[in-house]
Design a protein around this motif. Structure first.
Motif, PDB file in Angstrom:
ATOM      1  N   TYR A   1       0.825  -1.211   0.000  1.00 64.71           N
ATOM      2  CA  TYR A   1       0.000   0.000   0.000  1.00 64.71           C
ATOM      3  C   TYR A   1       0.860   1.261   0.000  1.00 64.71           C
ATOM      4  CZ  TYR A   1      -3.351   3.423   1.874  1.00 64.71           C
ATOM      5  OH  TYR A   1      -4.132   4.532   2.085  1.00 64.71           O
TER       6      TYR A   1
ATOM      7  N   CYS B   1       3.541   1.001  -3.813  1.00 60.36           N
ATOM      8  CA  CYS B   1       3.060   0.962  -5.212  1.00 60.36           C
ATOM      9  C   CYS B   1       1.537   1.013  -5.269  1.00 60.36           C
ATOM     10  CB  CYS B   1       3.576  -0.288  -5.932  1.00 60.36           C
ATOM     11  SG  CYS B   1       3.298  -1.814  -5.024  1.00 60.36           S
TER      12      CYS B   1
ATOM     13  N   ARG C   1      -0.649   2.860  -7.087  1.00 65.43           N
ATOM     14  CA  ARG C   1      -1.427   3.231  -8.264  1.00 65.43           C
ATOM     15  C   ARG C   1      -1.200   2.292  -9.464  1.00 65.43           C
ATOM     16  NH1 ARG C   1      -0.027   8.494  -6.304  1.00 65.43           N
ATOM     17  NH2 ARG C   1      -1.883   9.611  -5.578  1.00 65.43           N
ATOM     18  N   ARG C   2      -0.560   1.184  -9.267  1.00 63.36           N
ATOM     19  CA  ARG C   2      -0.339   0.222 -10.350  1.00 63.36           C
ATOM     20  C   ARG C   2      -1.554  -0.696 -10.461  1.00 63.36           C
ATOM     21  NH1 ARG C   2       5.254   0.155 -11.147  1.00 63.36           N
ATOM     22  NH2 ARG C   2       6.049   2.213 -10.519  1.00 63.36           N
ATOM     23  N   TRP C   3      -1.844  -1.126 -11.682  1.00 66.67           N
ATOM     24  CA  TRP C   3      -3.016  -1.978 -11.868  1.00 66.67           C
ATOM     25  C   TRP C   3      -2.864  -3.283 -11.114  1.00 66.67           C
ATOM     26  CZ3 TRP C   3      -2.278  -6.771 -13.974  1.00 66.67           C
ATOM     27  CH2 TRP C   3      -1.080  -6.982 -14.679  1.00 66.67           C
ATOM     28  N   TRP C   4      -1.635  -3.819 -11.027  1.00 66.45           N
ATOM     29  CA  TRP C   4      -1.426  -5.087 -10.349  1.00 66.45           C
ATOM     30  C   TRP C   4      -1.505  -4.960  -8.827  1.00 66.45           C
ATOM     31  CZ3 TRP C   4       2.965  -4.140  -7.605  1.00 66.45           C
ATOM     32  CH2 TRP C   4       3.897  -3.260  -8.161  1.00 66.45           C
ATOM     33  N   TYR C   5      -1.438  -3.722  -8.323  1.00 68.26           N
ATOM     34  CA  TYR C   5      -1.624  -3.510  -6.886  1.00 68.26           C
ATOM     35  C   TYR C   5      -3.013  -3.982  -6.461  1.00 68.26           C
ATOM     36  CZ  TYR C   5      -3.374  -0.696  -2.960  1.00 68.26           C
ATOM     37  OH  TYR C   5      -3.995  -0.273  -1.812  1.00 68.26           O
ATOM     38  N   TYR C   6      -4.018  -3.697  -7.273  1.00 69.68           N
ATOM     39  CA  TYR C   6      -5.387  -4.110  -6.935  1.00 69.68           C
ATOM     40  C   TYR C   6      -5.531  -5.624  -7.011  1.00 69.68           C
ATOM     41  CZ  TYR C   6      -6.308   0.872  -7.485  1.00 69.68           C
ATOM     42  OH  TYR C   6      -6.269   2.229  -7.349  1.00 69.68           O
TER      43      TYR C   6
ATOM     44  N   ARG D   1     -11.621   6.260  -9.661  1.00 72.73           N
ATOM     45  CA  ARG D   1     -10.632   5.341 -10.232  1.00 72.73           C
ATOM     46  C   ARG D   1     -10.076   4.401  -9.169  1.00 72.73           C
ATOM     47  NH1 ARG D   1      -6.492   9.452 -12.820  1.00 72.73           N
ATOM     48  NH2 ARG D   1      -6.905  10.345 -10.755  1.00 72.73           N
ATOM     49  N   ARG D   2     -10.100   4.825  -7.937  1.00 76.45           N
ATOM     50  CA  ARG D   2      -9.679   3.952  -6.839  1.00 76.45           C
ATOM     51  C   ARG D   2     -10.879   3.298  -6.162  1.00 76.45           C
ATOM     52  NH1 ARG D   2      -5.052   7.681  -3.808  1.00 76.45           N
ATOM     53  NH2 ARG D   2      -3.882   8.211  -5.694  1.00 76.45           N
TER      54      ARG D   2
END
Length: 413
Positions: A153, A156, A158-163, A205-206
């Motif tokens: 958290y 990183c 804001r990366r797509w793979w973070y979600y 977006r989040r």
């Protein structure tokens, strides 16, 4: 190495080095306890030997994974390296998260009140190990996962793979034990809410991927709650576990299979009956004794709401989300030592993580808190000394705080 270079390294890595030095006794305690205790007298050992081959349900992921790693007869000497390993990983993950958070705050002082109050308290990660609960209960695994997620958290976001990784961590922790949804997931949910709300409104977006993660976990919890089943009978399961374990790996009198055969509603009903008879007073007494520490951990959110330019209520909402999502656990099950450990950790980590992500009102709140205790140093020392005297029950630490239990008995309640 030159003196200047040494001074530079000590200055640069002052926080992790100090934390590591402070945690050294706890690292040694893990090894000591693992060699002086075993899993044989704890019913929680069933988690290592009941997997998805027995049917769908909660608490079975560890059984499946350990069944793959240890398919033959299991002794405590086989389990011990894994138990030590997950404890070490938990402590190192705590060190990593605290270090990352402090470095992102750019001021070691800001984290001092939170760290001091949390680590001195009766339900800190130090007491989790010191009470030996970390050897037996699945919260060691789920706490490790949430600590790794906290680092994710911070580094990183804001990366797509973070979600995707966030969803994978939440699902894995829930499959280890679905109490995760009311122990450590409230911290995830609260930080997701904080990350989605800003002075100028909602960041969709989040908010949308965060909402999808929450819905996915809710669906998994509902599936575990409603569709858990066993495809083997009680005696067959018991005998199969006995056949592949020695007594120090799984006690012969440990019949914890009821949690797998009873429905979740039945298990919760048993916990509620016990709660009605004994625990409301213990909860109230523990809350009263912990109130000074809880007030310090909650203070950053209350102070930040004053500094915010708009949507000040969001700071109250984030704090409320963490607390309200945890409270059902205190009614549905009776292992108060475990639930207080989770709540105290989430209240500690929540403002630290949010401030480290750049929330200026929270950063100002932490500075205000530090300045208050700096001006009232005697009060700070008194608070730490007070908290150091509180401890989990020495015989049954998962029951709750020793002083609250003893006081209830003395009051005849």
């Amino acid at each position: 190495m030159t003196l200047d270079r040494t001074k530079h390294l000590l200055t640069t890595y002052r926080t992790p080095l100090l934390l590591l030095a402070a945690l050294v006794p706890t690292f040694f305690a893990v090894i000591d306890y693992a060699y002086s205790c075993n899993n044989g007298n704890m019913g929680t050992g069933a988690y290592y030997f009941v997997g998805y081959e027995t049917g769908f349900g909660g608490r079975k992921l560890l059984g499946t994974l350990y069944g793959l790693v240890l398919p033959d007869q299991v002794r405590w000497t086989h389990l011990r390296p894994f138990v030590i390993g997950i404890n070490m990983l938990m402590l190192l993950s705590f060190l990593l998260f605290a270090t990352k958070a402090v470095r992102r705050l750019d001021d070691d002082r800001l984290a001092v009140p939170l760290l001091a109050v949390y680590l001195a308290g009766p339900f800190s990660i130090l007491q989790w190990v010191g009470s030996t609960m970390s050897l037996y209960f699945t919260e060691t695994y789920t706490l490790t996962l949430i600590l790794l997620w906290l680092t994710l958290y911070l580094v990183c976001p804001r990366r797509w793979w973070y979600y995707l990784l966030s969803a994978a961590i939440a699902v894995t922790a829930c499959l280890i034990h679905h109490t995760f949804c009311c122990t450590f997931f409230p911290l995830m949910a609260a930080l997701m809410l904080h990350d989605s709300l800003h002075d100028d409104g909602i960041d969709w977006r989040r908010a949308l991927p965060y909402g999808a993660i929450c819905l996915a976990l809710l669906a998994l919890l509902a599936a575990i709650w409603m569709f858990s089943h066993m495809n083997v009978d009680y005696e067959t399961l018991h005998q199969s576990v006995l056949d592949r374990t020695t007594e120090d790996a799984y006690g012969r009198g440990s019949l914890m299979y009821d949690y797998f055969y009873k429905s979740n509603s039945e298990n919760s009903r048993v916990g509620f009956i016990t709660w009605e008879k004994r625990l409301p007073m213990e909860f109230a007494l523990t809350l009263l004794m912990l109130l000074p520490a809880l007030a310090v951990l909650a203070a950053p959110w209350l102070l930040a709401s004053r500094h915010a330019l708009a949507w000040r209520w969001r700071y109250w909402a984030v704090l409320a989300a963490d607390v309200l999502l945890t409270l059902p656990m205190f009614i549905m099950a009776t292992d108060y030592g475990r639930w207080w450990t989770a709540l105290c950790f989430t209240l500690f980590a929540l403002p630290l993580a949010a401030a480290a992500r750049g929330d200026k009102p929270l950063r100002e709140a932490l500075l205000t808190l530090y300045d208050f205790f700096r001006r009232h140093l005697l009060l700070a020392v008194a608070l730490v000394v007070y908290l150091l005297q509180l401890a989990p029950n020495p015989d049954f630490p998962y029951f709750g705080m020793q002083q609250a239990m003893r006081l209830r008995e003395l009051m005849g309640l």
